[in-house]
Design a protein around this motif. Structure first.
Motif, PDB file in Angstrom:
ATOM      1  N   MET A   1       4.841  -2.068   1.035  1.00  0.00           N
ATOM      2  CA  MET A   1       5.406  -2.408   2.319  1.00  0.00           C
ATOM      3  C   MET A   1       4.682  -1.672   3.456  1.00  0.00           C
ATOM      4  O   MET A   1       4.461  -2.228   4.508  1.00  0.00           O
ATOM      5  CB  MET A   1       6.901  -2.057   2.284  1.00  0.00           C
ATOM      6  N   LYS A   2       4.346  -0.386   3.210  1.00  0.00           N
ATOM      7  CA  LYS A   2       3.639   0.383   4.231  1.00  0.00           C
ATOM      8  C   LYS A   2       2.265  -0.212   4.511  1.00  0.00           C
ATOM      9  O   LYS A   2       1.787  -0.190   5.639  1.00  0.00           O
ATOM     10  CB  LYS A   2       3.493   1.837   3.788  1.00  0.00           C
ATOM     11  N   THR A   3       1.630  -0.748   3.488  1.00  0.00           N
ATOM     12  CA  THR A   3       0.305  -1.323   3.665  1.00  0.00           C
ATOM     13  C   THR A   3       0.367  -2.536   4.589  1.00  0.00           C
ATOM     14  O   THR A   3      -0.505  -2.704   5.440  1.00  0.00           O
ATOM     15  CB  THR A   3      -0.275  -1.770   2.316  1.00  0.00           C
ATOM     16  N   TYR A   4       1.390  -3.367   4.433  1.00  0.00           N
ATOM     17  CA  TYR A   4       1.514  -4.547   5.281  1.00  0.00           C
ATOM     18  C   TYR A   4       1.780  -4.150   6.732  1.00  0.00           C
ATOM     19  O   TYR A   4       1.255  -4.779   7.660  1.00  0.00           O
ATOM     20  CB  TYR A   4       2.634  -5.464   4.779  1.00  0.00           C
ATOM     21  N   ALA A   5       2.558  -3.112   6.925  1.00  0.00           N
ATOM     22  CA  ALA A   5       2.840  -2.637   8.280  1.00  0.00           C
ATOM     23  C   ALA A   5       1.564  -2.102   8.931  1.00  0.00           C
ATOM     24  O   ALA A   5       1.291  -2.380  10.104  1.00  0.00           O
ATOM     25  CB  ALA A   5       3.913  -1.560   8.252  1.00  0.00           C
ATOM     26  N   LEU A   6       0.768  -1.352   8.179  1.00  0.00           N
ATOM     27  CA  LEU A   6      -0.484  -0.830   8.725  1.00  0.00           C
ATOM     28  C   LEU A   6      -1.474  -1.950   9.029  1.00  0.00           C
ATOM     29  O   LEU A   6      -2.162  -1.917  10.051  1.00  0.00           O
ATOM     30  CB  LEU A   6      -1.109   0.172   7.748  1.00  0.00           C
ATOM     31  N   ILE A   7      -1.535  -2.928   8.170  1.00  0.00           N
ATOM     32  CA  ILE A   7      -2.426  -4.072   8.412  1.00  0.00           C
ATOM     33  C   ILE A   7      -1.974  -4.834   9.655  1.00  0.00           C
ATOM     34  O   ILE A   7      -2.794  -5.220  10.492  1.00  0.00           O
ATOM     35  CB  ILE A   7      -2.472  -4.993   7.175  1.00  0.00           C
ATOM     36  N   ALA A   8      -0.664  -5.019   9.796  1.00  0.00           N
ATOM     37  CA  ALA A   8      -0.134  -5.731  10.967  1.00  0.00           C
ATOM     38  C   ALA A   8      -0.456  -4.966  12.250  1.00  0.00           C
ATOM     39  O   ALA A   8      -0.842  -5.557  13.264  1.00  0.00           O
ATOM     40  CB  ALA A   8       1.364  -5.938  10.823  1.00  0.00           C
ATOM     41  N   VAL A   9      -0.301  -3.653  12.231  1.00  0.00           N
ATOM     42  CA  VAL A   9      -0.606  -2.843  13.409  1.00  0.00           C
ATOM     43  C   VAL A   9      -2.087  -2.951  13.760  1.00  0.00           C
ATOM     44  O   VAL A   9      -2.458  -3.115  14.930  1.00  0.00           O
ATOM     45  CB  VAL A   9      -0.202  -1.368  13.168  1.00  0.00           C
ATOM     46  N   HIS A  10      -2.964  -2.904  12.771  1.00  0.00           N
ATOM     47  CA  HIS A  10      -4.399  -3.024  13.025  1.00  0.00           C
ATOM     48  C   HIS A  10      -4.753  -4.398  13.580  1.00  0.00           C
ATOM     49  O   HIS A  10      -5.599  -4.513  14.477  1.00  0.00           O
ATOM     50  CB  HIS A  10      -5.191  -2.739  11.737  1.00  0.00           C
ATOM     51  N   ILE A  11      -4.139  -5.426  13.067  1.00  0.00           N
ATOM     52  CA  ILE A  11      -4.407  -6.784  13.566  1.00  0.00           C
ATOM     53  C   ILE A  11      -3.953  -6.918  15.017  1.00  0.00           C
ATOM     54  O   ILE A  11      -4.672  -7.484  15.846  1.00  0.00           O
ATOM     55  CB  ILE A  11      -3.746  -7.837  12.660  1.00  0.00           C
ATOM     56  N   VAL A  12      -2.786  -6.388  15.344  1.00  0.00           N
ATOM     57  CA  VAL A  12      -2.279  -6.466  16.720  1.00  0.00           C
ATOM     58  C   VAL A  12      -3.220  -5.732  17.672  1.00  0.00           C
ATOM     59  O   VAL A  12      -3.570  -6.245  18.737  1.00  0.00           O
ATOM     60  CB  VAL A  12      -0.843  -5.891  16.802  1.00  0.00           C
TER      61      VAL A  12
END
Length: 106
Positions: free
Chosen positions: A1-12
């Protein structure tokens, strides 16, 4: 779950940086109606047109390269060069092709 949040933050942040890099703040500041200090010369700059006098029926097309405005009538060359010496929100100083310095205000 943390990985998806970090990926989402980087994409934004990537999208945000990309959108800021594609905008042209110089062109945005340049657009508008300008009047010379002596009141004799009017300058109207839109997103696609550059008209140095009110009498200009068809504005010239232009593009920016660094601190220089290149204009042409209907895409014809050679280009006319105007050098931006100073650009602020309400003040503009340009050097025309004849090396005259013109100061404009909004």
């Amino acid at each position: 779950m943390k990985t998806y949040a970090l990926i989402a933050v980087h994409i934004v942040f990537a999208i945000l940086l990309f959108s800021m890099s594609c905008s042209n703040p110089v062109k945005d500041k340049l657009q508008g109606n300008w009047t010379s200090k002596d009141g004799k010369t009017k300058l109207k700059v839109t997103d696609k047109g550059f008209a140095l006098d009110n009498n200009a029926e068809v504005p010239e097309q232009y593009f920016l390269k660094g601190d220089t405005i290149y204009t042409s009538f209907e895409g014809n060359q050679p280009y006319t060069k105007f050098v931006i010496q100073k650009l602020e929100t309400n003040r503009l100083t340009i050097q025309d092709p004849d090396s005259q310095v013109i100061e404009f205000t909004r």
